[in-house]
Enzyme design. Sequence first.
Site, PDB file in Angstrom:
ATOM      1  N   GLY A 242      11.857  -3.829   4.964  1.00  0.00           N
ATOM      2  CA  GLY A 242      10.654  -3.033   4.780  1.00  0.00           C
ATOM      3  C   GLY A 242       9.603  -3.256   5.858  1.00  0.00           C
ATOM      4  CG  HIS A 243       5.944  -1.080   5.444  1.00  0.00           C
ATOM      5  ND1 HIS A 243       4.663  -0.633   5.341  1.00  0.00           N
ATOM      6  CD2 HIS A 243       6.313  -1.407   4.182  1.00  0.00           C
ATOM      7  CE1 HIS A 243       4.265  -0.688   4.081  1.00  0.00           C
ATOM      8  NE2 HIS A 243       5.262  -1.147   3.363  1.00  0.00           N
TER       9      HIS A 243
END
Length: 333
Positions: A242-243
């Site tokens: 994820g970011h």
Amino acid sequence: MKSYSLQEINEILKGVIVGNTFHKITAPEQLEAASESEISFIGNKKYEKLWAGSKACVAVVNENISIEPGEDRAFIKVKNADLAMSQILELFAPATPLFHIDIHPTAVIDQSATICNGARIGAGCYVGPKVIIGDNTTIYPNVTILDESTIGKNSVIWSGTVIRERCHIGNECIIHPNATIGADGFGFRPDPERGLVKIPQIGNVIIGNNVEIGANSCIDRGKFSSTVLGDGCKIDNLVQIGHNSKLGMFCIMAGNSGLAGSVTLGNGVIIGGSASIKDHTTIGDRAIVGAGSGVTADIPAGKTMLGYPAVEARDALKQWAILKRLVNESKNK
């Protein structure tokens, strides 16, 4: 067909030969399937029992082997049979797909891109403005590399991969087919008038040197700054990162595992298959998360965690034992 004598193989492994065979070795194979001209390996004592039924003429074995090779068969004793077998696999590996021309005429390469010495670009690739591709890097057919991204030296990008704008990949990396580097992070916020509002993801992805990313894995770009993978990380197939997550050096993530946004992994962390890590958690150096576990809180360095929610492995095993006993008692009532 490649073939080697027992002595030629051992010149590479630098082990100790026990026994002898006059068979030429033509390929590596697992014990159960090997023929008389093939080499296998025994990396764990529990597999010694399979040797008698195997046809392999040679096995690479650990130094603590407790059986003898037998007539016209041989062992090569080494400190680590698994590592030694990797050298043999390299020896017999077939050639990679051929490039008849370094830059295929159907590749679309922006005039502002920099293609360094020895780089090869296959059919149907797109290389965007201000992209830099390093020396001796290979881009297989149908890869997309968008604006201002960079790829270092001696890297390999397999077909179907998408590297989005402003992402940076280091030297000696391997990106397997259909991986996506730099897709938007999963950022939405509810709004009473507009529903779910998309939060722009304006960061990028930075990947260190000697990183390998498996097929169909996705590494999201950061919301503000960068999602970072440190040197030597190995990412399996179908992994989600994820970011704004940050991985230290030499982390391993097995298939179907995933990090939510802003997760931090220390150096040498191992994430088992199908494990999931909650957003904004930190996992310390050399910690291990067992397969299928769910991490909901920070993990100190060196801990091994199991279960959902994940707890220390020995506690999880105790819980499972108690639960099993309770279930069995209820059945017997």
